[in-house]
Write a protein that holds these residues in place. Structure first.
Motif, PDB file in Angstrom:
ATOM      1  N   ASP A 170     -47.968  28.095  47.309  1.00 31.75           N
ATOM      2  CA  ASP A 170     -47.527  29.458  47.576  1.00 31.75           C
ATOM      3  C   ASP A 170     -46.148  29.747  46.988  1.00 31.75           C
ATOM      4  O   ASP A 170     -45.720  30.888  46.922  1.00 31.75           O
ATOM      5  N   LYS A 171     -45.415  28.724  46.530  1.00 34.68           N
ATOM      6  CA  LYS A 171     -44.093  28.938  45.959  1.00 34.68           C
ATOM      7  C   LYS A 171     -44.221  29.426  44.518  1.00 34.68           C
ATOM      8  O   LYS A 171     -45.098  28.979  43.794  1.00 34.68           O
ATOM      9  N   PRO A 172     -43.344  30.343  44.100  1.00 33.70           N
ATOM     10  CA  PRO A 172     -43.407  30.792  42.695  1.00 33.70           C
ATOM     11  C   PRO A 172     -42.980  29.659  41.762  1.00 33.70           C
ATOM     12  O   PRO A 172     -42.071  28.889  42.055  1.00 33.70           O
ATOM     13  N   LYS A 173     -43.649  29.565  40.631  1.00 39.40           N
ATOM     14  CA  LYS A 173     -43.353  28.510  39.666  1.00 39.40           C
ATOM     15  C   LYS A 173     -42.061  28.830  38.934  1.00 39.40           C
ATOM     16  O   LYS A 173     -41.821  29.974  38.544  1.00 39.40           O
ATOM     17  N   LYS A 174     -41.219  27.831  38.754  1.00 38.14           N
ATOM     18  CA  LYS A 174     -39.990  28.010  37.998  1.00 38.14           C
ATOM     19  C   LYS A 174     -40.289  27.758  36.528  1.00 38.14           C
ATOM     20  O   LYS A 174     -41.019  26.838  36.185  1.00 38.14           O
ATOM     21  N   SER A 175     -39.726  28.596  35.677  1.00 41.73           N
ATOM     22  CA  SER A 175     -39.947  28.399  34.248  1.00 41.73           C
ATOM     23  C   SER A 175     -39.073  27.238  33.777  1.00 41.73           C
ATOM     24  O   SER A 175     -37.901  27.138  34.131  1.00 41.73           O
ATOM     25  N   LYS A 176     -39.647  26.363  32.991  1.00 46.54           N
ATOM     26  CA  LYS A 176     -38.905  25.211  32.489  1.00 46.54           C
ATOM     27  C   LYS A 176     -38.169  25.610  31.217  1.00 46.54           C
ATOM     28  O   LYS A 176     -38.750  26.180  30.311  1.00 46.54           O
ATOM     29  N   LYS A 177     -36.894  25.314  31.192  1.00 45.60           N
ATOM     30  CA  LYS A 177     -36.108  25.580  29.999  1.00 45.60           C
ATOM     31  C   LYS A 177     -36.198  24.359  29.095  1.00 45.60           C
ATOM     32  O   LYS A 177     -36.232  23.225  29.560  1.00 45.60           O
ATOM     33  N   LYS A 178     -36.233  24.603  27.803  1.00 51.55           N
ATOM     34  CA  LYS A 178     -36.256  23.490  26.869  1.00 51.55           C
ATOM     35  C   LYS A 178     -34.852  22.893  26.814  1.00 51.55           C
ATOM     36  O   LYS A 178     -33.890  23.567  26.478  1.00 51.55           O
ATOM     37  N   GLU A 179     -34.754  21.633  27.190  1.00 50.19           N
ATOM     38  CA  GLU A 179     -33.456  20.983  27.181  1.00 50.19           C
ATOM     39  C   GLU A 179     -33.198  20.373  25.804  1.00 50.19           C
ATOM     40  O   GLU A 179     -34.102  19.863  25.178  1.00 50.19           O
ATOM     41  N   LYS A 180     -31.958  20.453  25.399  1.00 49.11           N
ATOM     42  CA  LYS A 180     -31.591  19.885  24.113  1.00 49.11           C
ATOM     43  C   LYS A 180     -31.551  18.369  24.246  1.00 49.11           C
ATOM     44  O   LYS A 180     -30.895  17.826  25.127  1.00 49.11           O
ATOM     45  N   ARG A 181     -32.294  17.687  23.396  1.00 49.73           N
ATOM     46  CA  ARG A 181     -32.306  16.233  23.417  1.00 49.73           C
ATOM     47  C   ARG A 181     -31.019  15.709  22.788  1.00 49.73           C
ATOM     48  O   ARG A 181     -30.593  16.179  21.730  1.00 49.73           O
ATOM     49  N   MET A 182     -30.399  14.746  23.456  1.00 46.74           N
ATOM     50  CA  MET A 182     -29.177  14.158  22.926  1.00 46.74           C
ATOM     51  C   MET A 182     -29.529  12.930  22.103  1.00 46.74           C
ATOM     52  O   MET A 182     -30.439  12.183  22.447  1.00 46.74           O
ATOM     53  N   SER A 183     -28.790  12.748  21.037  1.00 45.24           N
ATOM     54  CA  SER A 183     -29.032  11.569  20.211  1.00 45.24           C
ATOM     55  C   SER A 183     -28.440  10.347  20.912  1.00 45.24           C
ATOM     56  O   SER A 183     -27.626  10.452  21.827  1.00 45.24           O
ATOM     57  N   MET A 184     -28.866   9.183  20.482  1.00 42.95           N
ATOM     58  CA  MET A 184     -28.377   7.941  21.081  1.00 42.95           C
ATOM     59  C   MET A 184     -26.866   7.819  20.901  1.00 42.95           C
ATOM     60  O   MET A 184     -26.166   7.350  21.791  1.00 42.95           O
ATOM     61  N   ARG A 185     -26.365   8.275  19.767  1.00 45.26           N
ATOM     62  CA  ARG A 185     -24.924   8.202  19.508  1.00 45.26           C
ATOM     63  C   ARG A 185     -24.138   9.078  20.494  1.00 45.26           C
ATOM     64  O   ARG A 185     -23.091   8.677  20.997  1.00 45.26           O
ATOM     65  N   GLU A 186     -24.655  10.292  20.784  1.00 46.42           N
ATOM     66  CA  GLU A 186     -23.981  11.179  21.728  1.00 46.42           C
ATOM     67  C   GLU A 186     -23.977  10.593  23.134  1.00 46.42           C
ATOM     68  O   GLU A 186     -22.982  10.688  23.849  1.00 46.42           O
ATOM     69  N   VAL A 187     -25.060   9.951  23.525  1.00 43.33           N
ATOM     70  CA  VAL A 187     -25.127   9.320  24.842  1.00 43.33           C
ATOM     71  C   VAL A 187     -24.134   8.181  24.932  1.00 43.33           C
ATOM     72  O   VAL A 187     -23.432   8.028  25.936  1.00 43.33           O
TER      73      VAL A 187
END
Length: 46
Positions: A8-25
């Motif tokens: 019965d809960k309204p569905k939340k729209s999923k935002k596309k998350e920006k993938r981080m590169s291994m170097r950024e992590v």
């Protein structure tokens, strides 16, 4: 009477998350920083 799945809960729209590169992590975790060591009182880069 009772709902089994709770749909019965309204569905939340999923935002596309920006993938981080291994170097950024690694930069965020501080792995890629220079390490320093004290040698005879002077601080040297390892």
């Amino acid at each position: 009477m009772y709902k089994l799945h709770g749909d019965d809960k309204p569905k939340k729209s999923k935002k596309k998350e920006k993938r981080m590169s291994m170097r950024e992590v690694m930069e965020l975790m501080g792995i890629r920083r220079d390490t320093y060591k004290r040698v005879r009182g002077a601080i040297r880069r390892k």
